[in-house]
Design a protein around this motif. Structure first.
Motif, PDB file in Angstrom:
ATOM      1  N   ASN A   1       0.824  -1.205   0.000  1.00 48.60           N
ATOM      2  CA  ASN A   1       0.000   0.000   0.000  1.00 48.60           C
ATOM      3  C   ASN A   1       0.862   1.261   0.000  1.00 48.60           C
ATOM      4  OD1 ASN A   1      -2.473   1.503   0.196  1.00 48.60           O
ATOM      5  ND2 ASN A   1      -2.017   1.802   2.369  1.00 48.60           N
ATOM      6  N   ASN A   2       1.921   1.274   0.849  1.00 52.79           N
ATOM      7  CA  ASN A   2       2.782   2.452   0.909  1.00 52.79           C
ATOM      8  C   ASN A   2       3.596   2.627  -0.372  1.00 52.79           C
ATOM      9  OD1 ASN A   2       2.690   3.772   3.730  1.00 52.79           O
ATOM     10  ND2 ASN A   2       2.734   1.587   4.196  1.00 52.79           N
ATOM     11  N   GLU A   3       3.991   1.516  -1.039  1.00 52.72           N
ATOM     12  CA  GLU A   3       4.689   1.638  -2.324  1.00 52.72           C
ATOM     13  C   GLU A   3       3.793   2.304  -3.369  1.00 52.72           C
ATOM     14  OE1 GLU A   3       5.845  -2.328  -3.226  1.00 52.72           O
ATOM     15  OE2 GLU A   3       7.758  -2.217  -2.129  1.00 52.72           O
ATOM     16  N   GLN A   4       2.485   1.945  -3.383  1.00 56.15           N
ATOM     17  CA  GLN A   4       1.560   2.587  -4.331  1.00 56.15           C
ATOM     18  C   GLN A   4       1.447   4.081  -4.066  1.00 56.15           C
ATOM     19  OE1 GLN A   4      -2.119   0.444  -4.024  1.00 56.15           O
ATOM     20  NE2 GLN A   4      -1.360  -1.377  -5.125  1.00 56.15           N
ATOM     21  N   TRP A   5       1.365   4.435  -2.783  1.00 54.42           N
ATOM     22  CA  TRP A   5       1.257   5.866  -2.454  1.00 54.42           C
ATOM     23  C   TRP A   5       2.540   6.610  -2.834  1.00 54.42           C
ATOM     24  CZ3 TRP A   5      -2.946   8.486  -1.538  1.00 54.42           C
ATOM     25  CH2 TRP A   5      -4.057   7.862  -0.978  1.00 54.42           C
ATOM     26  N   VAL A   6       3.710   6.002  -2.618  1.00 55.89           N
ATOM     27  CA  VAL A   6       4.973   6.651  -2.980  1.00 55.89           C
ATOM     28  C   VAL A   6       5.042   6.879  -4.494  1.00 55.89           C
ATOM     29  CG1 VAL A   6       7.467   6.313  -3.079  1.00 55.89           C
ATOM     30  CG2 VAL A   6       6.237   5.854  -0.953  1.00 55.89           C
ATOM     31  N   ARG A   7       4.692   5.846  -5.291  1.00 57.74           N
ATOM     32  CA  ARG A   7       4.716   6.003  -6.746  1.00 57.74           C
ATOM     33  C   ARG A   7       3.735   7.068  -7.203  1.00 57.74           C
ATOM     34  NH1 ARG A   7       5.146   0.257  -6.755  1.00 57.74           N
ATOM     35  NH2 ARG A   7       2.917   0.084  -7.192  1.00 57.74           N
ATOM     36  N   LEU A   8       2.563   7.110  -6.532  1.00 61.61           N
ATOM     37  CA  LEU A   8       1.556   8.097  -6.917  1.00 61.61           C
ATOM     38  C   LEU A   8       2.063   9.521  -6.682  1.00 61.61           C
ATOM     39  CD1 LEU A   8      -1.296   8.952  -7.771  1.00 61.61           C
ATOM     40  CD2 LEU A   8      -2.029   8.595  -5.403  1.00 61.61           C
ATOM     41  N   TYR A   9       2.614   9.799  -5.459  1.00 60.85           N
ATOM     42  CA  TYR A   9       3.047  11.168  -5.174  1.00 60.85           C
ATOM     43  C   TYR A   9       4.294  11.541  -5.974  1.00 60.85           C
ATOM     44  CZ  TYR A   9      -0.388  11.694  -1.471  1.00 60.85           C
ATOM     45  OH  TYR A   9      -1.558  11.810  -0.778  1.00 60.85           O
ATOM     46  N   GLU A  10       5.173  10.579  -6.265  1.00 63.80           N
ATOM     47  CA  GLU A  10       6.305  10.886  -7.135  1.00 63.80           C
ATOM     48  C   GLU A  10       5.834  11.280  -8.527  1.00 63.80           C
ATOM     49  OE1 GLU A  10       8.746   7.442  -7.013  1.00 63.80           O
ATOM     50  OE2 GLU A  10       9.844   8.078  -5.184  1.00 63.80           O
ATOM     51  N   TYR A  11       4.831  10.557  -9.032  1.00 63.77           N
ATOM     52  CA  TYR A  11       4.297  10.878 -10.356  1.00 63.77           C
ATOM     53  C   TYR A  11       3.637  12.257 -10.356  1.00 63.77           C
ATOM     54  CZ  TYR A  11       1.263  10.728 -14.454  1.00 63.77           C
ATOM     55  OH  TYR A  11       0.632  11.034 -15.604  1.00 63.77           O
ATOM     56  N   LEU A  12       2.854  12.542  -9.292  1.00 68.41           N
ATOM     57  CA  LEU A  12       2.163  13.848  -9.240  1.00 68.41           C
ATOM     58  C   LEU A  12       3.177  14.982  -9.141  1.00 68.41           C
ATOM     59  CD1 LEU A  12      -0.796  12.996  -6.806  1.00 68.41           C
ATOM     60  CD2 LEU A  12      -0.891  13.308  -9.303  1.00 68.41           C
ATOM     61  N   LEU A  13       4.252  14.814  -8.333  1.00 62.51           N
ATOM     62  CA  LEU A  13       5.263  15.859  -8.251  1.00 62.51           C
ATOM     63  C   LEU A  13       5.969  16.042  -9.596  1.00 62.51           C
ATOM     64  CD1 LEU A  13       6.902  15.214  -4.765  1.00 62.51           C
ATOM     65  CD2 LEU A  13       5.775  17.304  -5.523  1.00 62.51           C
ATOM     66  N   ASN A  14       6.226  14.943 -10.284  1.00 61.04           N
ATOM     67  CA  ASN A  14       6.879  15.021 -11.585  1.00 61.04           C
ATOM     68  C   ASN A  14       6.015  15.788 -12.575  1.00 61.04           C
ATOM     69  OD1 ASN A  14       8.812  14.498 -13.599  1.00 61.04           O
ATOM     70  ND2 ASN A  14       7.663  12.682 -14.281  1.00 61.04           N
ATOM     71  N   GLU A  15       4.729  15.475 -12.568  1.00 60.93           N
ATOM     72  CA  GLU A  15       3.833  16.171 -13.470  1.00 60.93           C
ATOM     73  C   GLU A  15       3.679  17.645 -13.101  1.00 60.93           C
ATOM     74  OE1 GLU A  15       2.353  15.033 -16.242  1.00 60.93           O
ATOM     75  OE2 GLU A  15       3.519  13.199 -15.965  1.00 60.93           O
ATOM     76  N   ARG A  16       3.678  17.895 -11.771  1.00 60.86           N
ATOM     77  CA  ARG A  16       3.503  19.283 -11.312  1.00 60.86           C
ATOM     78  C   ARG A  16       4.722  20.147 -11.679  1.00 60.86           C
ATOM     79  NH1 ARG A  16       0.233  20.934  -7.214  1.00 60.86           N
ATOM     80  NH2 ARG A  16      -1.018  19.160  -7.902  1.00 60.86           N
ATOM     81  N   LEU A  17       5.898  19.559 -11.694  1.00 58.77           N
ATOM     82  CA  LEU A  17       7.110  20.332 -11.928  1.00 58.77           C
ATOM     83  C   LEU A  17       7.558  20.368 -13.392  1.00 58.77           C
ATOM     84  CD1 LEU A  17       9.167  19.114  -8.861  1.00 58.77           C
ATOM     85  CD2 LEU A  17       7.958  21.267  -9.136  1.00 58.77           C
ATOM     86  N   LYS A  18       6.818  19.727 -14.261  1.00 53.29           N
ATOM     87  CA  LYS A  18       7.171  19.755 -15.683  1.00 53.29           C
ATOM     88  C   LYS A  18       6.939  21.176 -16.240  1.00 53.29           C
ATOM     89  CE  LYS A  18       6.601  14.933 -17.029  1.00 53.29           C
ATOM     90  NZ  LYS A  18       5.829  13.984 -17.842  1.00 53.29           N
TER      91      LYS A  18
END
Length: 502
Positions: A485-502
């Motif tokens: 569960n925590n791995e899914q949340w980590v991947r999700l927030y990493e993806y959102l930060l990546n998209e936010r900072l593009k």
């Protein structure tokens, strides 16, 4: 730690002296008990004399503790060092480190032996003195003698007071009678003198001779009265003096009887004290020599016991337990306590750190312009023209500045953020409980904070899994589920930060 003795190898030698060894061993312990009893009293008396000025009545308790501990140190030390000294001689331990240990054991054993002997010898009289009953004065007899003395004094005083009062009263009555008799005689003589004066007035004649005779008679009566009164008073004084002398003699006799009675009682008390002192000296001296004999018996018992063990081929071995080589229990207790304090403190610090938000991103570097440069100066180029023709103006291209830059080559933060998150991949599916609308409202700082939180949770559950595997156990289903569960949340927030900072 256990001390084990092997079976005797030379059974004939062992059997020959087995009875002697057992008996002499018991005698050695009995001798140590006698020595300990004579030592403890001396140590107690010395400790009490030092502590009493400080603790008063409470000094008896620490003095008793010091006496018991001191006696135990002496007797247990003798029981350990003397056998070691005898073994050093029997087994010829005179080489290497055995020599150093043997010398130390001999010195320590000699000091303990001398101390025990001196204390036992000197304190023998103290022990006997404490046992023999102290004689007491016959308080009832002394009190009875005092009561008799006071009663006799009171009786003598009452007799003197009664006799002196009766004597004085008797002489007062006699004095009053004499005074009354002479008062009558003198009154008659005075009337005769008065009659002589009356006759002179009636007859007119002079009766000088008769008057002189009458006056002489009065004077003679007065002188005779004074003589009689003085005689009576002198007799009264002698009678009272005789009574006083008798009273003093009676008091002296009463006091002498009292002193004789008390002296007799004191003599009996002193005689009892002398007998007790003689008893203490006699038995104390005998006990002193007996303690020396007991010390000799102890030494003989130890020597014979060790010779019997060596001759029988008995070997002594030591069996160690884990607690013999482990740190002391108090040390482990202190370490456990400090470890618990450290863990609790660090858990609180970690919990506090998890609630701390990440620091904000640094601001973009400010641009610096040279006001003397002509790059931003607007140049107007006006050509010669005819009236009515248009004016051509040439303007340099203005560089965009501020927070809304679009030049990717100068956007340092954007470049760094892209590098940090270029490896982020979109999650296969949203974790359980994820709300797209709520995620869309989060800013960059909030996304970073949640990413940090889930990374910590992921690391904690991973450590639990590794710990269980090291123990040879399977991690629990709850731990595995939490990791996924925590791995899914980590991947999700990493993806959102990546998209936010593009």
């Amino acid at each position: 730690m256990k001390y084990l003795n092997s079976t005797p190898k030379d059974r004939a030698f062992f059997a020959t002296y087995a009875k002697l060894g057992k008996t002499i061993k018991s005698s050695g312990y009995a001798a140590q008990i006698v020595s300990a009893l004579t030592e403890v009293s001396g140590i107690f008396a010395a400790a009490l004399s030092v502590l009493y000025p400080i603790l008063q009545e409470l000094a008896i308790y620490p003095a008793a503790a010091v006496a018991i501990i001191g006696t135990a140190v002496l007797e247990i030390g003798l029981r350990v060092t003397i056998p070691q000294a005898v073994d050093a001689v029997l087994y010829k331990r005179w080489q290497g480190l055995h020599l150093a240990m043997s010398i130390a054991v001999f010195i320590l054993g000699f000091v303990l032996l001398a101390t025990s002997g001196i204390l036992s010898y000197q304190n023998s009289k103290t022990v006997v003195d404490a046992v023999v009953v102290e004689p007491e004065r016959d308080s009832l007899a002394i009190q009875g003698a005092q009561i008799d003395y006071n009663a006799s004094q009171a009786k003598a005083a009452e007799a003197y007071r009664s006799d002196s009062t009766a004597t004085a009263q008797r002489y007062q009555e006699r004095l009053a009678a004499e005074q009354s008799a002479y008062a009558g005689k003198i009154g008659a003589a005075k009337r005769e003198l008065s009659n002589v004066y009356n006759r002179e007035r009636r007859t007119g004649q002079s009766f000088a001779t008769a008057k002189d005779e009458a006056r002489q008679k009065i004077a003679n009566l007065e002188a005779e009265e004074a003589t009689v009164i003085a005689g009576i008073k002198a007799e009264e004084g002698e009678a009272l003096a005789a009574l006083l002398a008798e009273h003093k003699a009676a008091l002296a006799e009463i006091k002498t009887a009292y002193q004789e009675a008390t002296a007799s009682l004191e003599g009996e008390f002193q005689e009892a004290k002398g007998e007790r002192a003689a008893t203490v000296d006699g038995y104390g001296g005998g006990l002193a020599y007996f303690t020396v004999i007991c010390l000799f018996i102890f030494l003989s018992a130890v020597i014979l016991e060790r010779i019997h063990a060596k001759g029988s081929g008995i070997e002594e071995t030591v069996e160690l337990a884990q607690h013999d080589i482990s740190p002391p229990a108090l040390t482990e207790a202190w370490a456990a306590l400090t470890e618990r304090v450290q863990v609790n403190l660090r858990q609180r610090i970690a919990a506090f750190a998890e609630k701390t938000p990440p620091p904000p991103l640094p601001p973009s570097p400010a641009e610096l312009y040279d006001p003397t440069a002509l790059a931003n100066v607007e140049v107007r180029l006006q050509l010669e023209r005819e009236e009515g023709e248009p004016v051509i103006q040439v303007r340099p291209k203005r560089r965009q500045i501020g927070f809304m830059r679009t030049d990717p080559e100068r956007d340092l933060n954007s470049t760094r953020k892209k590098q940090d998150h270029e490896a982020a991949t979109p999650p296969d599916a949203l974790p359980e409980g994820a709300d797209p609308e709520t995620l869309a409202k989060l800013n960059t700082g909030q996304l970073k904070q949640r990413l940090k939180m889930y990374k910590k949770r992921l690391g904690s559950h991973t450590q639990k899994k590794l710990k269980a595997e090291r123990k040879g156990d399977m991690p629990s289903d709850r731990t595995i589920s939490a990791i996924q569960n925590n791995e899914q949340w980590v991947r999700l927030y990493e993806y959102l930060l990546n998209e936010r900072l593009k």
